[in-house]
Design a protein around this motif. Structure first.
Motif, mmCIF file in Angstrom:
data_model
loop_
_atom_site.group_PDB
_atom_site.id
_atom_site.type_symbol
_atom_site.label_atom_id
_atom_site.label_comp_id
_atom_site.label_asym_id
_atom_site.label_seq_id
_atom_site.Cartn_x
_atom_site.Cartn_y
_atom_site.Cartn_z
ATOM 1 N N SER A 66 0.679 -1.080 0.007
ATOM 2 C CA SER A 66 -0.099 0.011 -0.032
ATOM 3 C C SER A 66 0.823 1.302 0.063
ATOM 4 C CB SER A 66 -0.951 -0.192 1.097
ATOM 5 O OG SER A 66 -0.111 0.022 2.496
ATOM 6 N N VAL A 67 0.200 2.479 -0.472
ATOM 7 C CA VAL A 67 0.858 3.791 -0.449
ATOM 8 C C VAL A 67 0.142 4.759 0.454
ATOM 9 C CG1 VAL A 67 1.671 5.718 -1.537
ATOM 10 C CG2 VAL A 67 1.823 3.514 -2.742
ATOM 11 N N LEU A 68 0.656 5.164 1.546
ATOM 12 C CA LEU A 68 0.171 5.971 2.546
ATOM 13 C C LEU A 68 0.612 7.480 2.331
ATOM 14 C CD1 LEU A 68 0.695 3.439 5.527
ATOM 15 C CD2 LEU A 68 -1.151 3.447 3.964
ATOM 16 N N GLU A 69 -0.391 8.266 2.804
ATOM 17 C CA GLU A 69 0.057 9.751 2.757
ATOM 18 C C GLU A 69 -0.026 10.460 3.907
ATOM 19 O OE1 GLU A 69 -2.662 11.348 0.008
ATOM 20 O OE2 GLU A 69 -2.125 9.942 -1.885
ATOM 21 N N ASP A 70 0.682 11.500 4.333
ATOM 22 C CA ASP A 70 0.703 12.473 5.228
ATOM 23 C C ASP A 70 1.162 13.500 4.973
ATOM 24 O OD1 ASP A 70 -0.067 13.453 7.773
ATOM 25 O OD2 ASP A 70 -0.077 11.441 8.775
ATOM 26 N N THR A 71 1.463 14.450 5.946
ATOM 27 C CA THR A 71 1.813 16.077 5.573
ATOM 28 C C THR A 71 2.716 16.582 6.847
ATOM 29 O OG1 THR A 71 0.232 16.633 4.108
ATOM 30 C CG2 THR A 71 1.470 18.252 4.720
ATOM 31 N N VAL A 72 3.978 17.019 6.769
ATOM 32 C CA VAL A 72 4.793 17.272 7.591
ATOM 33 C C VAL A 72 4.719 19.046 7.587
ATOM 34 C CG1 VAL A 72 6.853 17.381 6.404
ATOM 35 C CG2 VAL A 72 7.001 17.452 8.830
ATOM 36 N N ALA A 73 4.357 19.701 8.609
ATOM 37 C CA ALA A 73 4.380 21.263 8.436
ATOM 38 C C ALA A 73 5.638 21.890 9.102
ATOM 39 C CB ALA A 73 3.050 21.720 9.531
ATOM 40 N N VAL A 74 6.015 22.622 8.649
ATOM 41 C CA VAL A 74 7.689 23.446 9.145
ATOM 42 C C VAL A 74 7.238 24.930 9.560
ATOM 43 C CG1 VAL A 74 9.929 24.252 8.705
ATOM 44 C CG2 VAL A 74 9.004 21.904 7.805
ATOM 45 N N ALA A 75 7.020 25.303 10.728
ATOM 46 C CA ALA A 75 6.505 26.698 10.860
ATOM 47 C C ALA A 75 7.714 27.519 11.135
ATOM 48 C CB ALA A 75 5.806 26.764 12.356
ATOM 49 N N ASN A 76 7.633 28.787 10.815
ATOM 50 C CA ASN A 76 8.798 29.937 11.033
ATOM 51 C C ASN A 76 8.242 31.017 11.752
ATOM 52 O OD1 ASN A 76 10.923 31.556 10.765
ATOM 53 N ND2 ASN A 76 10.732 31.906 8.831
ATOM 54 N N VAL A 135 4.355 7.278 1.833
ATOM 55 C CA VAL A 135 5.090 6.047 2.412
ATOM 56 C C VAL A 135 4.710 4.774 1.811
ATOM 57 C CG1 VAL A 135 5.643 4.564 4.560
ATOM 58 C CG2 VAL A 135 5.525 7.002 4.685
ATOM 59 N N THR A 136 5.612 4.318 0.967
ATOM 60 C CA THR A 136 5.298 3.015 0.002
ATOM 61 C C THR A 136 5.969 1.844 0.977
ATOM 62 O OG1 THR A 136 5.580 4.351 -1.936
ATOM 63 C CG2 THR A 136 5.379 1.785 -2.067
ATOM 64 N N VAL A 137 4.731 1.138 1.262
ATOM 65 C CA VAL A 137 5.157 -0.398 1.895
ATOM 66 C C VAL A 137 5.118 -1.485 0.856
ATOM 67 C CG1 VAL A 137 4.458 -1.817 3.821
ATOM 68 C CG2 VAL A 137 3.503 0.463 3.578
ATOM 69 N N PRO A 138 6.474 -1.904 1.152
ATOM 70 C CA PRO A 138 6.921 -2.890 0.015
ATOM 71 C C PRO A 138 6.005 -4.044 0.144
ATOM 72 C CG PRO A 138 8.674 -2.139 1.308
ATOM 73 C CD PRO A 138 7.660 -1.669 2.084
ATOM 74 N N PRO A 139 5.793 -4.906 -0.830
ATOM 75 C CA PRO A 139 4.822 -6.027 -0.857
ATOM 76 C C PRO A 139 5.381 -7.157 0.035
ATOM 77 C CG PRO A 139 5.310 -5.352 -3.064
ATOM 78 C CD PRO A 139 6.423 -4.337 -2.137
ATOM 79 N N ASP A 140 6.634 -7.238 0.493
ATOM 80 C CA ASP A 140 6.957 -8.292 1.333
ATOM 81 C C ASP A 140 7.519 -7.683 2.539
ATOM 82 O OD1 ASP A 140 9.290 -6.746 0.432
ATOM 83 O OD2 ASP A 140 10.512 -8.422 0.193
ATOM 84 N N ALA A 141 7.036 -6.586 2.873
ATOM 85 C CA ALA A 141 6.971 -6.130 4.304
ATOM 86 C C ALA A 141 6.529 -6.979 5.386
ATOM 87 C CB ALA A 141 6.244 -4.455 4.307
ATOM 88 N N VAL A 142 7.329 -6.865 6.599
ATOM 89 C CA VAL A 142 6.941 -8.006 7.527
ATOM 90 C C VAL A 142 5.619 -7.061 8.369
ATOM 91 C CG1 VAL A 142 7.624 -9.017 9.679
ATOM 92 C CG2 VAL A 142 9.152 -9.214 7.712
#
Length: 349
Positions: A66-76, A135-142
């Motif tokens: 599977s391919v999972l998505e998220d977002t990181v925020a950098v505040a200045n 984040v791309t989870v490999p097909p053979d991920a444990v």
């Protein structure tokens, strides 16, 4: 909100295309602000466990492939622009409960599975830049828990935002206690040991301590209590238990028992002999004095025996000398009488 999951190369390309532009929000802080550097955190919402009050880390969950998505925020919050660089990294937990980035020069876990929409971002003053990533989870991920992080570097410092990735599938909770040893200290003793996560699920271990003495049965009993550490799969941590008031003269057997959710259980023992040098010196000194006293007594007895034997020998010699003198005198007198008889002087009378 559920986790947004996409599969295959087509899904990954679409996700990266949608995230190609870094989002710069409207000013996040009103009014003038001092140059306080920058900060990084998960963006509001997103992930498998969004929180209205903000998230301390990324939590993502999906099946292998599977391919999972998220977002990181950098505040200045400062009053001048900041340029930061971003990258994915493997991570682990420290024994103090914090996570740390595993700097091996090459990511082989989650760090290699992370793809950021941009690896370099310029953040204007008093604004927040949001950088999507997948984040791309490999097909053979444990199956199980896999630690990682999005690391942000800029202005001479570095900060990481933890990724807690769970790959769905069968999980195993397994825990072992190893390398138990006990060492004396000035105020008692210290129990050193290692905990190792032998399964594929993150564990929050608890530890119980028991010590049984040679002379008085149980000398230490501590019920199970939570430790300030989250043990990730394959992770090993060294820990220490303080033992004030440990026996100063005893032979004890220390048993450590660790438990965690999912039926994880481990136990190990170690022997400890408490024998202070002060007591040893006292015993050695006492033994030396006793030996010296016994030696003196033996010498005096030998001298008395030798003195008595010498007196007896002298007495025997004196007795032998008196008997010999009497015999000689008698023989001399008899000889005189015979001489007189031979001369005939006795017959004239």
């Amino acid at each position: 909100m559920t986790s947004r999951t996409r599969r295959g190369a087509v899904g990954l390309a679409a996700a990266l295309a949608a995230a190609a532009a870094v989002l710069v929000s409207a000013p996040a802080y009103g009014g003038p602000a001092a140059d306080a550097g920058w900060s990084a955190a998960p963006a509001p919402g997103g992930g498998s466990r969004p929180s209205a009050g903000g998230r301390a880390y990324f939590y993502l969950e999906g099946r292998p492939g599977s391919v999972l998505e998220d977002t990181v925020a950098v505040a200045n919050p400062g009053d001048r622009p900041r340029t930061v660089e971003l990258r994915g990294a493997d991570a682990y937990n420290t024994h103090a409960g914090a996570f740390a980035v595993r700097e091996t020069g090459r990511s082989t876990g989650v760090g290699a599975w992370v793809a950021l929409a941009s690896t370099k971002v310029k953040v204007p003053p008093r604004t927040r830049a949001e950088v999507p990533f997948t984040v791309t989870v490999p097909p053979d991920a444990v199956p199980g828990d896999h630690p990682g992080a999005v690391v942000v570097t800029g202005g001479g410092r570095e900060s990481g935002v933890r990724i807690h990735l769970r790959v769905t599938g069968p999980t195993l909770s397994a825990l072992s206690v190893e390398d138990v040893s006990v060492a004396a200290t000035g105020s008692g003793a210290e129990i050193h040991y290692a905990l190792v996560n032998r399964g594929n699920a993150a564990l929050s271990p608890r530890i119980a301590v028991r010590a049984d003495g040679l002379f008085g049965g149980e000398v230490l009993q501590r019920g199970a209590r939570a430790l300030p550490v989250e043990l990730l799969p394959g992770q090993r941590v060294r820990l220490t238990e303080k033992w004030p008031g440990a026996p100063w003269l005893d032979s004890v057997r220390v048993t450590l028992t660790a438990t965690a959710a999912g039926g994880a259980h481990g136990s190990a023992t170690a022997s400890y002999t408490a024998f202070p040098w002060a007591a040893a010196g006292f015993l050695l000194l006492g033994g030396g004095l006793a030996a010296a006293a016994a030696g003196g007594t033996y010498v005096r007895r030998r001298r008395r025996r030798a003195s008595r034997a010498s007196g007896a020998e002298q007495a025997g010699a004196g007795a032998r000398d008196g008997d010999g003198a009497g015999a000689d005198d008698g023989g001399h007198e008899a000889g005189c009488e015979r001489t007189l008889a031979d001369t005939g002087s006795g017959a004239a009378r």
